[in-house]
Scaffold this motif. Structure first.
Motif, mmCIF file in Angstrom:
data_model
loop_
_atom_site.group_PDB
_atom_site.id
_atom_site.type_symbol
_atom_site.label_atom_id
_atom_site.label_comp_id
_atom_site.label_asym_id
_atom_site.label_seq_id
_atom_site.Cartn_x
_atom_site.Cartn_y
_atom_site.Cartn_z
ATOM 1 N N GLY A 102 0.778 -1.258 0.156
ATOM 2 C CA GLY A 102 0.120 -0.066 -0.068
ATOM 3 C C GLY A 102 0.852 1.093 0.010
ATOM 4 N N ALA A 103 1.965 1.442 0.664
ATOM 5 C CA ALA A 103 2.915 2.394 0.694
ATOM 6 C C ALA A 103 3.504 2.595 -0.488
ATOM 7 C CB ALA A 103 3.830 2.264 1.827
ATOM 8 N N SER A 104 3.772 1.557 -1.051
ATOM 9 C CA SER A 104 4.554 1.704 -2.569
ATOM 10 C C SER A 104 3.540 2.440 -3.586
ATOM 11 C CB SER A 104 5.076 0.318 -2.924
ATOM 12 O OG SER A 104 6.031 -0.098 -2.118
ATOM 13 N N LEU A 105 2.310 1.821 -3.550
ATOM 14 C CA LEU A 105 1.336 2.481 -4.516
ATOM 15 C C LEU A 105 1.199 3.890 -4.361
ATOM 16 C CD1 LEU A 105 -1.056 -0.679 -4.677
ATOM 17 C CD2 LEU A 105 0.068 0.288 -6.465
ATOM 18 N N ILE A 106 0.938 4.149 -2.835
ATOM 19 C CA ILE A 106 0.516 5.604 -2.447
ATOM 20 C C ILE A 106 1.782 6.564 -3.112
ATOM 21 C CG2 ILE A 106 0.439 7.122 -0.835
ATOM 22 C CD1 ILE A 106 -1.288 4.827 0.679
ATOM 23 N N ALA A 107 2.921 6.134 -2.877
ATOM 24 C CA ALA A 107 4.070 6.898 -3.163
ATOM 25 C C ALA A 107 4.341 6.982 -4.517
ATOM 26 C CB ALA A 107 5.486 6.116 -2.825
ATOM 27 N N ALA A 108 3.905 5.776 -5.367
ATOM 28 C CA ALA A 108 4.014 5.969 -6.855
ATOM 29 C C ALA A 108 2.735 6.751 -7.630
ATOM 30 C CB ALA A 108 3.896 4.415 -7.435
ATOM 31 N N GLY A 109 1.422 6.637 -6.861
ATOM 32 C CA GLY A 109 0.610 7.490 -7.247
ATOM 33 C C GLY A 109 0.710 9.024 -7.057
ATOM 34 N N ILE A 110 1.375 9.272 -5.955
ATOM 35 C CA ILE A 110 1.438 10.657 -5.651
ATOM 36 C C ILE A 110 2.472 11.282 -6.756
ATOM 37 C CG2 ILE A 110 2.502 12.205 -4.071
ATOM 38 C CD1 ILE A 110 -0.101 11.680 -3.054
ATOM 39 N N ALA A 111 3.689 10.462 -7.100
ATOM 40 C CA ALA A 111 4.531 10.868 -7.934
ATOM 41 C C ALA A 111 3.735 11.171 -9.283
ATOM 42 C CB ALA A 111 5.604 9.849 -8.118
ATOM 43 N N GLU A 112 2.809 10.207 -9.659
ATOM 44 C CA GLU A 112 1.827 10.439 -11.013
ATOM 45 C C GLU A 112 1.271 11.908 -10.920
ATOM 46 O OE1 GLU A 112 2.381 9.061 -13.755
ATOM 47 O OE2 GLU A 112 3.895 7.659 -13.015
ATOM 48 N N ILE A 113 0.451 11.870 -9.987
ATOM 49 C CA ILE A 113 -0.376 13.132 -9.847
ATOM 50 C C ILE A 113 0.580 14.451 -9.951
ATOM 51 C CG2 ILE A 113 -2.368 12.212 -9.089
ATOM 52 C CD1 ILE A 113 -1.853 13.673 -6.349
ATOM 53 N N VAL A 114 1.685 14.398 -9.289
ATOM 54 C CA VAL A 114 2.583 15.615 -9.588
ATOM 55 C C VAL A 114 2.706 15.779 -11.014
ATOM 56 C CG1 VAL A 114 4.908 16.199 -9.103
ATOM 57 C CG2 VAL A 114 3.733 15.151 -7.011
ATOM 58 N N LYS A 115 3.004 14.796 -11.801
ATOM 59 C CA LYS A 115 3.250 15.029 -13.116
ATOM 60 C C LYS A 115 2.116 15.537 -13.731
ATOM 61 C CE LYS A 115 5.980 10.863 -13.520
ATOM 62 N NZ LYS A 115 5.965 9.387 -14.110
ATOM 63 N N HIS A 116 0.830 15.517 -13.225
ATOM 64 C CA HIS A 116 -0.638 16.154 -13.800
ATOM 65 C C HIS A 116 -0.515 17.289 -13.274
ATOM 66 C CE1 HIS A 116 -2.601 12.255 -15.794
ATOM 67 N NE2 HIS A 116 -1.664 11.936 -15.035
ATOM 68 N N GLY A 117 0.482 17.970 -12.433
ATOM 69 C CA GLY A 117 0.450 19.331 -12.112
ATOM 70 C C GLY A 117 -0.590 19.438 -10.918
#
Ligand SMILES: CC(C)(COP(=O)(O)OP(=O)(O)OC[C@H]1O[C@@H](n2cnc3c(N)ncnc32)[C@H](O)[C@@H]1OP(=O)(O)O)[C@@H](O)C(=O)NCCC(=O)NCCS
Length: 173
Positions: A102-117
């Motif tokens: 879960g922690a890995s998914l949350i970190a990866a997901g946050i990194a993706e929304i950062v790319k979306h601005g």
């Protein structure tokens, strides 16, 4: 501190059409019997996808088996700042919970929304769990139809908005 997965072969990637049935089952299994579960979390993911609001869906695979999934969708706030995203549902198969997936998914997901601005990310969830990822209680910004004491916000850019947030309508029907 967030846990890192003990399994070295965790593969996190975007969902494909072939994952959709598995994500539905995984979400159902993960939330089954949880006192806080509404029981329709798997339908929420499907409705978001059907309505074009599944901005990001990441899946975690271990040795070819679906082990976890995380959902991000667009969120609105009354001060009209944008873009904001909502995290959830996030699910890990029961037999692999508590091992950092879960922690890995949350970190990866946050990194993706950062790319979306993303200006930031909202969720309704257990503060004890999400504060470790930088989410802070934001009861003043809670949607009127959500429990304010479980409403959390993580700022990624800019400052805290003054208004109330709204999750995508697909969360509710
Ligand atoms: C919540 C969930 C996605 C976390 O994934 P995970 O891989 O099990 O969690 P991690 O291994 O990254 O972190 C484990 C820690 O989170 C805690 N934790 C897990 N779920 C929690 C919850 N709902 N509330 C509070 N703490 C929780 C564990 O107690 C553990 O704490 P510790 O590190 O102090 O021992 C997973 O447990 C799950 O699918 N739960 C059922 C569905 C759910 O509640 N989803 C979240 C609501 S949208």
């Amino acid at each position: 501190m967030t846990k890192e997965p003990n399994h070295p072969k965790l593969d996190i990637r975007f969902e494909t059409a072939a994952d959709i049935i598995g994500i539905h089952k995984l979400t159902q299994q993960a939330f089954h019997g949880r006192p806080y579960a509404a029981g329709d979390e798997q339908e929420v993911v499907d409705r978001l996808r059907d309505r074009g609001a599944l901005t990001i869906s990441l899946v975690a695979f271990e040795e070819g088996q679906l082990a976890g999934q995380i959902t991000f969708s667009p969120a609105e706030v009354t001060d009209a700042s944008a873009p904001w995203f909502a995290l959830g549902p996030v699910s890990v198969i029961p037999e692999r919970q508590g091992d950092g997936i879960g922690a890995s998914l949350i970190a990866a997901g946050i990194a993706e929304i950062v790319k979306h601005g993303a200006l930031g990310c909202i969720l309704t969830g257990n503060p004890t769990y999400y504060q470790r990822f930088g989410f802070e209680a934001a009861p003043d910004n809670a949607p009127t139809n959500e429990p304010a004491e479980y409403f959390m916000l993580k700022l990624l850019a800019g400052s805290k908005p003054s208004g109330r947030f709204a999750f995508h309508p697909a969360f509710y029907a």
